[in-house]
Design an enzyme around this catalytic site. Structure first.
Site, PDB file in Angstrom:
ATOM      1  N   HIS A 113     -56.526 -11.588  14.447  1.00  0.00           N
ATOM      2  CA  HIS A 113     -57.385 -12.700  15.342  1.00  0.00           C
ATOM      3  C   HIS A 113     -57.273 -13.787  14.304  1.00  0.00           C
ATOM      4  O   HIS A 113     -58.252 -14.689  14.418  1.00  0.00           O
ATOM      5  CB  HIS A 113     -58.920 -12.059  15.709  1.00  0.00           C
ATOM      6  CG  HIS A 113     -58.798 -11.380  17.049  1.00  0.00           C
ATOM      7  ND1 HIS A 113     -59.919 -10.638  17.392  1.00  0.00           N
ATOM      8  CD2 HIS A 113     -57.825 -11.046  17.879  1.00  0.00           C
ATOM      9  CE1 HIS A 113     -59.582  -9.968  18.269  1.00  0.00           C
ATOM     10  NE2 HIS A 113     -58.298 -10.102  18.780  1.00  0.00           N
ATOM     11  N   CYS A 121     -51.557 -25.601  11.081  1.00  0.00           N
ATOM     12  CA  CYS A 121     -51.186 -27.233  11.494  1.00  0.00           C
ATOM     13  C   CYS A 121     -50.399 -27.133  12.816  1.00  0.00           C
ATOM     14  O   CYS A 121     -49.277 -26.507  13.068  1.00  0.00           O
ATOM     15  CB  CYS A 121     -50.209 -27.683  10.521  1.00  0.00           C
ATOM     16  SG  CYS A 121     -49.578 -29.135  10.916  1.00  0.00           S
TER      17      CYS A 121
END
Ligand code: ZN
Length: 238
Positions: A113, A121
């Site tokens: 997760h 980015c």
């Protein structure tokens, strides 16, 4: 029982809870799921981020700062010890986004997760180690675009490295689930995968999870007690 060689361990919120790390709580009786007084839809979905990026950045900036003040507990330490001495395959798949497994010394850790201490980015798709705030839209270290977001998998997004997890489950002789609710897929399905593929399955949890019936064995208690005892047992050849 055949000798255990390959181990896959799934860890969830119950392992970090004893280190004082907050996690989201599923809604009960139809109430909303909350994470530190925020609705999950607002702080843990791509739609929430589009709607109010400032709120989401502030929320994760606080979480990122908070985990850096926490310490690994006895469960993290025991798993790190197992990782250090286990010469066959071992993979710690964690649903936790903190770095407490690593700080305890574990090396074979997969964060399905994502991680609080990384930024992702959305312009150049690179991931960078990140310990500071994202609220002020700092530039990406790689492309300088101000397009960083928390590298945390939100609801509605695909968990990371599922191919690698399934490959590990395929070879597992033992699957151990520690401190997970058994409510969040795909992780909740790992026990069935492992069992169908012939692995022994063990659950260590504070209370029976939604998937408890799927495990060969369930032990109830605090992770800080159960995990060191289990590690001692398996290293003793138990
Ligand atoms: Zn970039």
């Amino acid at each position: 029982m055949n000798r255990i060689r390959n181990i896959v361990i799934l860890t969830g919120a119950g392992v970090s809870a004893e280190s004082g790390i907050d996690t989201f709580r599923a809604g009960t009786d139809g109430g909303p799921s909350l994470w530190e007084q925020h609705r999950i839809e607002d702080v843990a979905t791509p739609e929430g981020f589009v709607r109010d990026p400032d709120l989401v950045h502030r929320f994760y900036d606080m979480r990122r700062a908070a985990i850096q003040q926490k310490q690994p507990n006895a469960a993290h330490m025991a798993l790190a010890r197992l990782d250090a001495v286990w010469t066959d395959n071992l993979l710690i798949v964690t649903q936790n986004v903190d770095d407490l497994h690593e700080r305890a010394g574990a090396r074979r850790v997969l964060h399905m997760h994502g991680e609080h201490l990384k930024a992702w980015c959305t312009a150049c798709r690179s991931r960078s180690a990140w310990r500071e705030a994202l609220f002020g839209r700092p530039p990406c270290p790689v492309c300088q675009s101000r397009s960083l977001r928390p590298d945390v998998v939100w609801f509605g997004e695909m968990p990371y490295e599922m191919d690698r997890i399934h490959a590990a489950l395929l070879d597992a002789d033992l699957f151990v689930s520690i401190g997970t609710s058994g409510a969040v897929y795909p992780a909740a399905g790992f026990v069935r995968n492992a069992r169908d593929l012939g692995a022994q399955t063990l659950e260590l949890n504070l209370e029976p999870s939604q998937g408890s019936a799927m495990f060969h064995e369930t032990r109830l208690g605090k992770a800080g007690d159960l995990v060191p005892a289990w590690v001692a047992e398996i290293l003793g050849g138990g």
